[in-house]
Design a protein around this motif. Sequence first.
Motif, PDB file in Angstrom:
ATOM      1  N   ALA A 183      64.777  27.373  49.212  1.00  8.69           N
ATOM      2  CA  ALA A 183      63.480  27.784  49.745  1.00  8.69           C
ATOM      3  C   ALA A 183      62.890  26.641  50.571  1.00  8.69           C
ATOM      4  N   LYS A 184      62.354  26.965  51.725  1.00  6.02           N
ATOM      5  CA  LYS A 184      61.676  25.964  52.559  1.00  6.02           C
ATOM      6  C   LYS A 184      60.202  25.980  52.177  1.00  6.02           C
ATOM      7  N   VAL A 185      59.700  24.825  51.728  1.00  2.00           N
ATOM      8  CA  VAL A 185      58.383  24.800  51.089  1.00  2.00           C
ATOM      9  C   VAL A 185      57.549  23.624  51.584  1.00  2.00           C
ATOM     10  N   ILE A 186      56.258  23.716  51.263  1.00  2.00           N
ATOM     11  CA  ILE A 186      55.320  22.610  51.444  1.00  2.00           C
ATOM     12  C   ILE A 186      54.963  22.106  50.053  1.00  2.00           C
ATOM     13  N   VAL A 187      54.964  20.777  49.905  1.00  2.00           N
ATOM     14  CA  VAL A 187      54.804  20.160  48.585  1.00  2.00           C
ATOM     15  C   VAL A 187      53.528  19.333  48.551  1.00  2.00           C
ATOM     16  N   SER A 188      52.886  19.362  47.400  1.00  2.00           N
ATOM     17  CA  SER A 188      51.630  18.618  47.246  1.00  2.00           C
ATOM     18  C   SER A 188      51.890  17.137  47.022  1.00  2.00           C
ATOM     19  N   THR A 189      50.926  16.323  47.458  1.00  2.00           N
ATOM     20  CA  THR A 189      50.923  14.896  47.152  1.00  2.00           C
ATOM     21  C   THR A 189      49.547  14.542  46.581  1.00  2.00           C
ATOM     22  N   GLU A 190      49.437  13.335  46.102  1.00  2.00           N
ATOM     23  CA  GLU A 190      48.143  12.897  45.583  1.00  2.00           C
ATOM     24  C   GLU A 190      47.130  12.825  46.720  1.00  2.00           C
ATOM     25  N   PRO A 191      45.908  13.245  46.472  1.00  2.00           N
ATOM     26  CA  PRO A 191      44.883  13.157  47.528  1.00  2.00           C
ATOM     27  C   PRO A 191      44.558  11.702  47.818  1.00  2.00           C
ATOM     28  N   PRO A 192      44.055  11.395  49.012  1.00  2.00           N
ATOM     29  CA  PRO A 192      43.728  10.000  49.360  1.00  2.00           C
ATOM     30  C   PRO A 192      42.609   9.470  48.474  1.00  2.00           C
ATOM     31  N   GLN A 193      42.629   8.190  48.261  1.00  2.00           N
ATOM     32  CA  GLN A 193      41.582   7.553  47.463  1.00  2.00           C
ATOM     33  C   GLN A 193      40.241   7.658  48.190  1.00  2.00           C
ATOM     34  N   ALA A 194      39.177   7.652  47.418  1.00  2.00           N
ATOM     35  CA  ALA A 194      37.836   7.743  48.008  1.00  2.00           C
ATOM     36  C   ALA A 194      37.612   6.579  48.973  1.00  2.00           C
ATOM     37  N   GLY A 195      37.125   6.896  50.168  1.00  2.00           N
ATOM     38  CA  GLY A 195      36.850   5.871  51.168  1.00  2.00           C
ATOM     39  C   GLY A 195      38.000   5.613  52.107  1.00  2.00           C
ATOM     40  N   SER A 196      39.212   6.102  51.753  1.00  2.00           N
ATOM     41  CA  SER A 196      40.353   5.888  52.650  1.00  2.00           C
ATOM     42  C   SER A 196      40.476   7.065  53.601  1.00  2.00           C
ATOM     43  N   GLU A 197      41.098   6.844  54.702  1.00  2.00           N
ATOM     44  CA  GLU A 197      41.274   7.882  55.703  1.00  2.00           C
ATOM     45  C   GLU A 197      42.765   8.052  56.000  1.00  2.00           C
ATOM     46  N   ILE A 198      43.136   9.263  56.286  1.00  2.00           N
ATOM     47  CA  ILE A 198      44.530   9.543  56.628  1.00  2.00           C
ATOM     48  C   ILE A 198      44.601   9.799  58.121  1.00  2.00           C
ATOM     49  N   PRO A 199      45.351   9.019  58.859  1.00  2.00           N
ATOM     50  CA  PRO A 199      45.462   9.206  60.305  1.00  2.00           C
ATOM     51  C   PRO A 199      46.234  10.478  60.611  1.00  2.00           C
ATOM     52  N   PRO A 200      46.207  10.906  61.858  1.00  2.00           N
ATOM     53  CA  PRO A 200      46.879  12.148  62.234  1.00  2.00           C
ATOM     54  C   PRO A 200      48.349  12.188  61.898  1.00  2.00           C
ATOM     55  N   ASN A 201      49.042  11.037  61.922  1.00  2.00           N
ATOM     56  CA  ASN A 201      50.463  11.052  61.644  1.00  2.00           C
ATOM     57  C   ASN A 201      50.766  11.099  60.157  1.00  2.00           C
ATOM     58  N   GLY A 202      49.720  11.111  59.298  1.00  2.00           N
ATOM     59  CA  GLY A 202      49.909  11.277  57.860  1.00  2.00           C
ATOM     60  C   GLY A 202      50.178   9.993  57.120  1.00  2.00           C
ATOM     61  N   GLU A 203      50.165   8.806  57.811  1.00  2.00           N
ATOM     62  CA  GLU A 203      50.424   7.553  57.131  1.00  2.00           C
ATOM     63  C   GLU A 203      49.105   6.812  56.959  1.00  2.00           C
ATOM     64  N   ALA A 204      48.929   6.193  55.823  1.00  2.00           N
ATOM     65  CA  ALA A 204      47.689   5.477  55.533  1.00  2.00           C
ATOM     66  C   ALA A 204      47.585   4.246  56.406  1.00  2.00           C
ATOM     67  N   GLN A 205      46.385   3.947  56.859  1.00  2.00           N
ATOM     68  CA  GLN A 205      46.136   2.778  57.684  1.00  2.00           C
ATOM     69  C   GLN A 205      46.109   1.539  56.804  1.00  2.00           C
ATOM     70  N   GLY A 206      46.618   0.455  57.328  1.00  2.00           N
ATOM     71  CA  GLY A 206      46.540  -0.804  56.606  1.00  2.00           C
ATOM     72  C   GLY A 206      45.212  -1.467  56.836  1.00  2.00           C
ATOM     73  N   ASP A 207      44.935  -2.485  56.035  1.00  2.00           N
ATOM     74  CA  ASP A 207      43.666  -3.221  56.201  1.00  2.00           C
ATOM     75  C   ASP A 207      43.690  -3.996  57.497  1.00  2.00           C
TER      76      ASP A 207
END
Length: 207
Positions: A183-207
Amino acid sequence: MAEEILQKGDTEPTDQSNIQREEKAETEQAPAIEAQLRELQEKLEADQKLADTYKEQLLRKAAEFENYKKRSEAEYINLVKSANEGLISSLIPILDDFTRSLKSGKEVKEHESFFKGVELIHSKFVKLLESHGLIPFESVGKPFDVDYHDALMQMPRSDVPPHTVVEEIERGYKLFEKVVRHAKVIVSTEPPQAGSEIPPNGEAQGD
């Protein structure tokens, strides 16, 4: 009377002598008899051991034959089950097209009679495939399993545990107990921590 007594007296020593000779003969023969008995006992024990060996071999051969019979039956059943695997697997995309057509055609009211006919054909097609062992399996809400699922993407979700299938893009199928299409599926991940942002490419920004 005297003659009878005399005759009786004459025979008694003879009888006694015969008895003694018989006892002596039996005594002399006793070792030979004992030897024969020992020989017979040894032969009986040897024959018993040989019989036990043959019995053990027979039981082992019977067990081996029973295992061979079960293995042959299982191989035959698996052969029968997988005989049409290529054909049935090639029919799955056609089943997908049917399903998608029904979903889109369900909203077109002016062709309702045509839709009902296609729906009936689809139902018969599904039942035919099921009769040959092709069964879809549920994925949404299940933990992600590489043996059943292909992950197309991950989606942050707070309402389900991480690594849970949250959406099914393409249904998976099993032919009897064998997965013939993941089956081709979409899988859940942990939501981002409060105050962090997820860029359009889905990778967390570094400090």
